[in-house]
Design an enzyme around this catalytic site. Structure first.
Site: not given
Ligand code: UFG
Length: 329
Positions: A284, A223, A34, A143, A147, A77
């Site tokens: 979170g 990560r 979409n 979220y 899933k 999604a």
């Molecule tokens: N982070 C920062 N500063 C920022 C953005 C992120 O320090 O400006 C840190 C976050 O705290 C985290 C890491 O970088 O520790 C990675 O963050 P992301 O937002 O890039 O990714 P996430 O691990 O939070 O989430 C990703 C996907 C989600 C999924 C998840 C599963 O975006 O959709 O992985 O692990 F659910």
């Protein structure tokens, strides 16, 4: 005859890279998107784009009537953990509602295989161990739970209707098409790799490092960053496995990198430091999320080909440098 695939959300980041991998195999690809977060320009010319949403049953049915399909890939999604904490019921209604509507329509249309974009966000804190498919399911957000609910629905569709499915739990997708055709363009952008690159390029304010007091060696979150092209290839490997049985796979590289590791990688690859400030934790976030991809590697022979963090960052940097406005206005 070429195989025919439907890809919902094929104009998004991971979906567009999967479309590229399918086209490279000579497949026929229809994208249903979409364009709420996806981009028309992310759909490569070889694929046909149908602009439409999964909330509209008639659209879903009309698209599926145009088979026969070898498989349906379901990417479309909402995917922001933070947004889902602010609007839990809206998130569940959208992701679960749309997913169930699609699965039901696939069963009715006789689609034999469905591949679901799932997420590492359905796991809870597993401490320092690499996360296997059998780790405890404990979604920390609506979220992640949306899933998990769809994984369960697919399990029932398999048991009762014989639908074969692959539930693919992504860890942190990053990087970009090595040929430079596709990249990551979320609006707003919330992901670490593109934000760090933009901060380095001076295109946005300094990067906020969310939390420096985690129980990790440098205090920042760890990560498992997986190159989006490796992720796309894992979909093809999982698809082939569906000739034998339904599968659930964790998709990562088994290697963890801290937030500071990512900033150092951007500096190494670009030769410029990333302006940043130390900030409080983001609600979170778990301290450490690292996959064990042993199951898919054992079953299919798949292995990440761009596992080095600098490779992931280099392809992302090349795309963002060449596309200052992403896919455009
Ligand atoms: N982070 C920062 N500063 C920022 C953005 C992120 O320090 O400006 C840190 C976050 O705290 C985290 C890491 O970088 O520790 C990675 O963050 P992301 O937002 O890039 O990714 P996430 O691990 O939070 O989430 C990703 C996907 C989600 C999924 C998840 C599963 O975006 O959709 O992985 O692990 F659910």
């Amino acid at each position: 005859m070429p195989r025919r695939f439907l890809v919902t959300g094929g104009a998004g980041f991971v979906g567009s890279h999967l479309v590229a991998a399918l086209l490279a195999q000579g497949a026929e690809v229809v994208v249903l998107d979409n364009l709420s977060t996806g981009h028309r320009a992310a759909v490569l010319p070889g694929a046909r784009l149908v602009v439409g949403g999964l909330e509209d049953e008639a659209t879903v049915q009309a698209v599926l009537a145009d088979g026969p399909w070898h498989a349906v890939f379901h990417f479309a999604a909402l995917s922001l953990v933070g947004d889902s904490m602010r609007d839990p019921i809206g998130y569940l209604a959208a992701n679960v509602g749309n997913g169930l509507r699609l699965i039901a329509a696939c069963v009715r249309a006789g689609v034999p295989r469905v591949v679901l974009s799932s997420t590492a966000a359905l796991f809870g804190d597993s401490g320092s161990a690499a996360i296997t498919e059998d780790a405890a399911i404990a979604p920390g957000s609506p979220y992640g739970d949306s899933k998990w609910m769809l994984e369960r629905a697919l399990a029932w569709a398999g048991r009762i209707h014989g639908l074969r499915s692959a539930s693919l739990r992504y860890f942190n997708a990053a990087g970009a098409d090595p040929e430079g055709r596709l990249g990551e363009d979320h609006r707003p952008e919330t992901h670490l790799v593109p934000l760090a690159i933009d901060a380095m390029l001076g295109r946005r304010d300094e990067l906020a490092v969310f939390g420096t007091d985690y129980p990790t060696p440098d205090g920042t979150c760890i990560r498992d960053y997986i190159h989006v092209t490796d992720l796309a290839e894992a979909h093809l490997a999982a698809l082939a496995r569906l000739d034998h049985a339904s599968v659930t796979y964790n998709l990562g590289t088994a290697t963890g990198h801290s937030v500071l590791d990512v900033l150092h990688s951007v500096a190494r690859v670009s030769g410029r430091t990333v302006p940043h400030r130390l900030a409080p934790r983001r609600p979170g976030d778990l301290a450490r999320l690292v996959a064990s991809p042993a199951r898919i590697m054992h079953d299919t022979g798949w292995a990440p080909r761009h596992a080095a963090l600098d490779d992931i960052v280099a392809t992302a940097l090349r795309w963002r440098s060449a596309h200052p406005a992403g896919y455009g206005a």
